[in-house]
Design an enzyme around this catalytic site. Sequence first.
Site, PDB file in Angstrom:
ATOM      1  N   THR A   1       0.909  -1.145  -0.233  1.00 11.18           N
ATOM      2  CA  THR A   1       0.149   0.035   0.087  1.00 11.18           C
ATOM      3  C   THR A   1       0.818   1.290  -0.011  1.00 11.18           C
ATOM      4  O   THR A   1       0.614   2.248  -0.611  1.00 11.18           O
ATOM      5  CB  THR A   1      -0.824  -0.179   1.187  1.00 11.18           C
ATOM      6  OG1 THR A   1      -1.686  -1.063   1.162  1.00 11.18           O
ATOM      7  CG2 THR A   1      -1.819   0.952   1.127  1.00 11.18           C
ATOM      8  N   CYS A   2       1.871   1.085   0.774  1.00  5.45           N
ATOM      9  CA  CYS A   2       2.937   2.484   0.718  1.00  5.45           C
ATOM     10  C   CYS A   2       3.570   2.646  -0.666  1.00  5.45           C
ATOM     11  O   CYS A   2       3.662   3.675  -1.070  1.00  5.45           O
ATOM     12  CB  CYS A   2       3.798   2.381   1.814  1.00  5.45           C
ATOM     13  SG  CYS A   2       3.306   2.052   3.616  1.00  5.45           S
ATOM     14  N   THR A   3       3.618   1.423  -1.045  1.00  6.59           N
ATOM     15  CA  THR A   3       4.442   1.558  -2.740  1.00  6.59           C
ATOM     16  C   THR A   3       3.322   2.044  -3.712  1.00  6.59           C
ATOM     17  O   THR A   3       3.661   3.140  -4.345  1.00  6.59           O
ATOM     18  CB  THR A   3       4.902   0.097  -2.927  1.00  6.59           C
ATOM     19  OG1 THR A   3       5.885  -0.351  -2.250  1.00  6.59           O
ATOM     20  CG2 THR A   3       5.629   0.523  -4.627  1.00  6.59           C
TER      21      THR A   3
END
Length: 149
Positions: free
Chosen positions: A43-45
């Site tokens: 999700t952060c990517t």
Amino acid sequence: MLKAGDKLPQFEGLNQDGETVRSEQLIGKKLVIFFYPQANTPTCTVEACNLSDNYSKLEKAGFQLLGISGDSVKKQKNFHSKFAFPYDLIADESHEILEKFGVWQEKTTFGKTYMGIVRTTFIFDEKGICERVIEKVTSKTAAEQILEA
């Protein structure tokens, strides 16, 4: 948590290259600071890549970007290099910056309670006053959420 109308907290941290970034250097242009739980996680990517893919639009709107997580400089460097982000990533292993913004909070996942970073984006004006806080960040459309102000 920091809210609209609050002043940019004073902080300093090391970016992905081990260089010191100070909050006072960020005054003068509109600023987006996005906090994310962990480098190189799915999700952060997606969020960081969405901001990178839309960087020219954000720049055209006058924004400078800064990403911050509790990762080490080495992890930030790896994440930054892997995706060639056009903005700095700050390593905040001590959680000092995270706490100043109020994003280091108690979280619960699958009934387990722990301390972690709440994915949040802060938008500041040229004078360092918080204009908007995005608490419900949608990773796939993070740039649109910033630009819709």
